[in-house]
Design a protein around this motif. Structure first.
Motif, PDB file in Angstrom:
ATOM      1  N   GLU A  75      13.900   3.331   5.285  1.00 64.04           N
ATOM      2  CA  GLU A  75      14.612   2.294   4.408  1.00 64.04           C
ATOM      3  C   GLU A  75      13.954   2.010   2.955  1.00 64.04           C
ATOM      4  O   GLU A  75      12.646   2.036   2.923  1.00 64.04           O
ATOM      5  N   VAL A  76      14.802   2.004   2.159  1.00 62.39           N
ATOM      6  CA  VAL A  76      14.476   1.382   0.667  1.00 62.39           C
ATOM      7  C   VAL A  76      13.723   0.032   0.838  1.00 62.39           C
ATOM      8  O   VAL A  76      14.444  -0.812   1.243  1.00 62.39           O
ATOM      9  N   SER A  77      12.570  -0.182   0.512  1.00 63.51           N
ATOM     10  CA  SER A  77      12.000  -1.459   0.568  1.00 63.51           C
ATOM     11  C   SER A  77      10.786  -1.691  -0.362  1.00 63.51           C
ATOM     12  O   SER A  77      10.329  -0.770  -0.804  1.00 63.51           O
ATOM     13  N   ARG A  78      10.350  -3.124  -0.483  1.00 65.78           N
ATOM     14  CA  ARG A  78       9.393  -3.185  -1.369  1.00 65.78           C
ATOM     15  C   ARG A  78       7.892  -3.037  -0.555  1.00 65.78           C
ATOM     16  O   ARG A  78       6.956  -2.986  -1.176  1.00 65.78           O
ATOM     17  N   GLU A  79       8.050  -2.871   0.573  1.00 64.94           N
ATOM     18  CA  GLU A  79       6.888  -3.080   1.613  1.00 64.94           C
ATOM     19  C   GLU A  79       6.915  -1.595   2.387  1.00 64.94           C
ATOM     20  O   GLU A  79       7.823  -0.925   2.776  1.00 64.94           O
ATOM     21  N   GLY A  80       5.713  -1.455   3.072  1.00 67.19           N
ATOM     22  CA  GLY A  80       5.669  -0.364   4.199  1.00 67.19           C
ATOM     23  C   GLY A  80       5.174   0.882   3.669  1.00 67.19           C
ATOM     24  O   GLY A  80       5.546   1.895   4.420  1.00 67.19           O
ATOM     25  N   TYR A  81       4.331   0.753   2.471  1.00 70.14           N
ATOM     26  CA  TYR A  81       4.189   2.079   2.028  1.00 70.14           C
ATOM     27  C   TYR A  81       2.546   2.477   2.477  1.00 70.14           C
ATOM     28  O   TYR A  81       1.762   1.846   2.174  1.00 70.14           O
ATOM     29  N   GLU A  82       2.459   3.817   3.267  1.00 70.78           N
ATOM     30  CA  GLU A  82       1.399   4.037   3.877  1.00 70.78           C
ATOM     31  C   GLU A  82       0.351   5.165   3.164  1.00 70.78           C
ATOM     32  O   GLU A  82      -0.734   5.128   3.481  1.00 70.78           O
ATOM     33  N   TYR A  83       1.019   6.022   2.634  1.00 71.32           N
ATOM     34  CA  TYR A  83       0.249   6.993   1.841  1.00 71.32           C
ATOM     35  C   TYR A  83       0.653   6.979   0.404  1.00 71.32           C
ATOM     36  O   TYR A  83       1.825   6.837  -0.062  1.00 71.32           O
ATOM     37  N   TRP A  84      -0.462   7.082  -0.508  1.00 63.72           N
ATOM     38  CA  TRP A  84      -0.335   7.047  -1.966  1.00 63.72           C
ATOM     39  C   TRP A  84      -1.018   8.261  -2.486  1.00 63.72           C
ATOM     40  O   TRP A  84      -2.006   8.741  -2.033  1.00 63.72           O
ATOM     41  N   GLY A  85      -0.496   8.538  -3.723  1.00 63.88           N
ATOM     42  CA  GLY A  85      -0.996   9.647  -4.560  1.00 63.88           C
ATOM     43  C   GLY A  85      -2.228   9.129  -5.244  1.00 63.88           C
ATOM     44  O   GLY A  85      -2.482   7.918  -5.201  1.00 63.88           O
ATOM     45  N   GLN A  86      -2.573   9.955  -6.289  1.00 61.34           N
ATOM     46  CA  GLN A  86      -4.027   9.481  -7.067  1.00 61.34           C
ATOM     47  C   GLN A  86      -3.548   8.763  -8.302  1.00 61.34           C
ATOM     48  O   GLN A  86      -4.557   8.116  -8.834  1.00 61.34           O
TER      49      GLN A  86
END
Length: 122
Positions: free
Chosen positions: A103-114
């Protein structure tokens, strides 16, 4: 191992353009929503744009609407952020991130780049 690697940042004059890339590995890109975020010195992280797995649903922050365009190529495991008409206030470190779901969402991002630095200055 999930990895996200941003590239394409740099120094650009006001009014110029850049295209950021987010190369994904370790998972099936076409299953997850992906987001672009940015953080300027002394400011909170801001959600810039999000895209659904099938590219049929996108979100843009009001500050970039009409100037930025998010897209993805699942066959190349890459998400892009085309940035036009850049302003000094767009200067920030830009990050891509993978959502926990589709889902397109503002929350719930668990993996990030540098992150990749974008500097807009004359």
């Amino acid at each position: 191992q999930v990895q996200l690697v941003e590239s394409g940042g740099g120094l650009v004059q006001p009014g110029g353009s850049l295209r950021l890339s987010c190369a994904a590995s370790g998972f099936t890109l076409g299953t997850y929503a992906i987001g672009w975020f940015r953080q300027a010195p002394g400011k909170e992280r801001e959600g810039v744009s999000y895209i659904s797995p099938s590219d049929d649903n996108t979100y843009y922050a009001d500050s970039v609407k009409g100037r930025f365009a998010i897209s993805r190529d699942n066959t190349k495991n890459t998400v892009y952020l085309k940035m036009n008409s850049l302003k000094p206030e767009d200067t920030a470190v830009y990050y891509c991130a993978r959502n926990i779901g589709s889902e397109v969402s503002r929350e719930g991002y668990e993996y990030w780049g540098q992150g990749t630095q974008v500097t807009v200055s004359s």
